[in-house]
Design an enzyme around this catalytic site. Structure first.
Site, PDB file in Angstrom:
ATOM      1  N   CYS A  25      -0.061   3.808   2.789  1.00 35.61           N
ATOM      2  CA  CYS A  25       0.873   3.116   4.286  1.00 35.61           C
ATOM      3  C   CYS A  25       2.483   3.737   4.174  1.00 35.61           C
ATOM      4  CB  CYS A  25       0.546   1.379   3.802  1.00 35.61           C
ATOM      5  SG  CYS A  25      -1.028   0.994   4.198  1.00 35.61           S
ATOM      6  N   CYS A  84       0.598  -0.862   0.111  1.00 38.92           N
ATOM      7  CA  CYS A  84       0.133  -0.085   0.022  1.00 38.92           C
ATOM      8  C   CYS A  84       0.830   1.542   0.286  1.00 38.92           C
ATOM      9  CB  CYS A  84      -0.924   0.366   1.108  1.00 38.92           C
ATOM     10  SG  CYS A  84      -1.710   1.492   1.218  1.00 38.92           S
TER      11      CYS A  84
END
Length: 98
Positions: free
Chosen positions: A27, A24
């Site tokens: 993230c 991600c």
């Protein structure tokens, strides 16, 4: 990790849980921001990172559908949640307001 998750969030110190995934992009943006938050708040907060791919049961339990998702626990109760990336000051203000 699973067995002591409830022990962790039931502590007297507020706990910010970061549900993330290695694949991600946002993230990866959030990770250094959370390190800065920890640096500012020190012992006032615990920050726990949970990899959703390795902890699917936990992600399902807390209905995490997108990453990153942050949950704030106080004395074992979820008091706040937000998906996506927030800036350091926003996160600190949220933690301080609870």
């Amino acid at each position: 990790m699973k067995s002591n998750f409830s022990d962790i969030v039931n502590s007297d110190t507020p706990v910010l849980v970061d549900f993330f995934a290695n694949w991600c992009g946002p993230c990866k943006v959030l990770a250094p921001i959370l390190e800065d938050v920890k640096e500012v708040l020190g012992d006032q907060i615990k920050i726990v990172k949970i990899d959703v791919d390795k902890n699917q049961n936990l992600a399902t339990k807390y209905q995490v559908r997108g990453v990153p998702t942050m949950l704030l626990f106080k004395h074992g109760k979820q008091v706040w949640r937000q998906s996506g990336v927030l800036q350091k000051n926003e996160i600190i203000n949220i933690i301080n307001s609870h």
